[in-house]
Scaffold this active site. Structure first.
Site, mmCIF file in Angstrom:
data_model
loop_
_atom_site.group_PDB
_atom_site.id
_atom_site.type_symbol
_atom_site.label_atom_id
_atom_site.label_comp_id
_atom_site.label_asym_id
_atom_site.label_seq_id
_atom_site.Cartn_x
_atom_site.Cartn_y
_atom_site.Cartn_z
ATOM 1 N N ASP A 9 8.060 0.942 0.972
ATOM 2 C CA ASP A 9 7.133 1.573 1.896
ATOM 3 C C ASP A 9 7.284 3.077 1.655
ATOM 4 O O ASP A 9 8.330 3.521 1.177
ATOM 5 C CB ASP A 9 7.516 1.195 3.327
ATOM 6 N N LEU A 10 6.260 3.859 1.963
ATOM 7 C CA LEU A 10 6.341 5.300 1.677
ATOM 8 C C LEU A 10 6.847 6.105 2.882
ATOM 9 O O LEU A 10 7.918 6.709 2.836
ATOM 10 C CB LEU A 10 4.950 5.796 1.248
ATOM 11 N N ASP A 11 6.068 6.037 3.969
ATOM 12 C CA ASP A 11 6.380 6.845 5.151
ATOM 13 C C ASP A 11 7.661 6.355 5.816
ATOM 14 O O ASP A 11 7.726 5.220 6.281
ATOM 15 C CB ASP A 11 5.228 6.752 6.167
ATOM 16 N N LYS A 45 4.370 2.969 13.496
ATOM 17 C CA LYS A 45 4.941 3.029 12.147
ATOM 18 C C LYS A 45 4.497 1.828 11.329
ATOM 19 O O LYS A 45 4.626 0.689 11.784
ATOM 20 C CB LYS A 45 6.464 3.092 12.213
ATOM 21 N N GLY A 46 3.994 2.095 10.151
ATOM 22 C CA GLY A 46 3.573 1.015 9.260
ATOM 23 C C GLY A 46 2.200 0.454 9.576
ATOM 24 O O GLY A 46 1.653 -0.326 8.820
ATOM 25 N N ARG A 49 -4.337 3.341 10.151
ATOM 26 C CA ARG A 49 -4.887 4.415 10.992
ATOM 27 C C ARG A 49 -5.703 3.875 12.173
ATOM 28 O O ARG A 49 -5.473 4.242 13.320
ATOM 29 C CB ARG A 49 -5.764 5.322 10.117
ATOM 30 N N SER A 114 2.219 0.777 0.804
ATOM 31 C CA SER A 114 2.034 1.586 2.015
ATOM 32 C C SER A 114 0.642 1.425 2.595
ATOM 33 O O SER A 114 -0.339 1.324 1.854
ATOM 34 C CB SER A 114 2.257 3.062 1.678
ATOM 35 N N ALA A 115 0.562 1.462 3.921
ATOM 36 C CA ALA A 115 -0.743 1.365 4.589
ATOM 37 C C ALA A 115 -1.518 2.672 4.480
ATOM 38 O O ALA A 115 -2.712 2.720 4.775
ATOM 39 C CB ALA A 115 -0.527 1.032 6.059
ATOM 40 N N SER A 116 -0.845 3.736 4.050
ATOM 41 C CA SER A 116 -1.475 5.057 4.122
ATOM 42 C C SER A 116 -2.527 5.304 3.044
ATOM 43 O O SER A 116 -2.288 5.120 1.852
ATOM 44 C CB SER A 116 -0.409 6.147 4.021
ATOM 45 N N ASN A 118 -3.384 8.213 2.494
ATOM 46 C CA ASN A 118 -2.947 9.508 1.951
ATOM 47 C C ASN A 118 -1.817 9.382 0.938
ATOM 48 O O ASN A 118 -1.260 10.393 0.501
ATOM 49 C CB ASN A 118 -2.509 10.420 3.102
ATOM 50 N N GLU A 169 11.678 -1.223 3.989
ATOM 51 C CA GLU A 169 10.744 -0.911 5.073
ATOM 52 C C GLU A 169 11.432 -0.299 6.284
ATOM 53 O O GLU A 169 12.515 -0.725 6.650
ATOM 54 C CB GLU A 169 10.086 -2.216 5.541
#
Ligand code: G6P
Ligand code: MG
Length: 221
Positions: A9-11, A45-46, A49, A114-116, A118, A169
């Site tokens: 995961d990223l964030d 988190k995760g 948006r 990742s869900a992002s 960005n 994660e």
């Protein structure tokens, strides 16, 4: 060793962007008159948006129409992007580079899940766009964690079966997504929060290949 791919995961795992998400959502909730705490932020988190916005609107008991929702999400994202556009490689979390290079050296595929939306911008800002074999992110998947889609996609992109993947994660929804994908999951954060993960570390600084092999032996028995 069975593991042939590690999906990150990223964030909150590779970079600490959770505080930027928090600051941007906080700005929106202040504008809307919704009370929003760091504890509420844990639930985002995760989560994608739009799904995050739904949780926030629920906190405030608000039911705006779709176009207003889109306006809110766009506003939050604009503030968030303002923060992350100033990120530097210093913000890569400790141990991350060392561990990923060690995995690559052992011929283990490394991917982002990742869900992002960005993700590409963040990877570029912190200078990591070349490090991963594959990037599965919010731009190519539509179902939010705990749906397994993003991890299944990452595994497909590196050509590895789910049973041979390990997910790292920091979010409850992300741990559930990994388990739903049939993958082993190492939580990054607190064992009190990530209760469903197979194993929990406080950060990637605690990880190395030898430890991964030991954890795997105990989990995949
Ligand atoms: C990550 C974060 C979430 C965020 C989601 C979407 O999963 O943990 O808090 O809502 O990405 O991010 P985005 O950058 O697309 O708004
Ligand atoms: Mg995360």
């Amino acid at each position: 060793m069975l593991t042939t791919a590690c999906i990150f995961d990223l964030d909150g795992v590779i970079v600490d962007t959770a505080r930027y998400h928090f600051l941007a959502w906080k700005r929106l909730t202040e504008r809307l008159g919704i009370s929003f705490t760091e504890e509420d932020n844990e639930r985002l988190k995760g989560v994608s948006r739009m799904a995050s916005l739904e949780i926030i609107l629920e906190l405030g008991n608000m039911r705006p129409d779709e176009s207003t929702k889109l306006k809110y999400a766009t506003l939050k994202s604009k503030w968030y992007v303002d923060y992350i556009s100033k990120m530097t490689p210093d913000e890569i979390l400790p141990g991350c580079l060392r561990f990923i290079k060690e995995l690559r050296g052992a011929n283990i595929r490394v991917a982002i899940g990742s869900a992002s939306k960005n993700t590409p911008m963040i990877l570029k800002r912190v200078g990591l766009e070349e490090l991963f074999d594959a990037v599965a992110d919010g731009n190519i998947v539509s179902k939010a964690k705990p749906d397994p889609e993003v991890f299944v996609k990452a595994a497909e992109m590196v050509g590895v079966k789910p049973g041979k993947c390990v997910v790292f994660e920091d979010a409850v929804a992300g741990v559930q997504a990994a388990l739903n994908a049939g993958m082993m999951c190492i939580g990054v954060g607190s064992p009190k929060i990530l209760t469903e993960a197979h194993y929990v570390v406080s950060g990637l600084k605690e990880m190395n290949l030898e430890k991964l092999i030991t954890i795997e032996k105990n989990v995949r028995l």
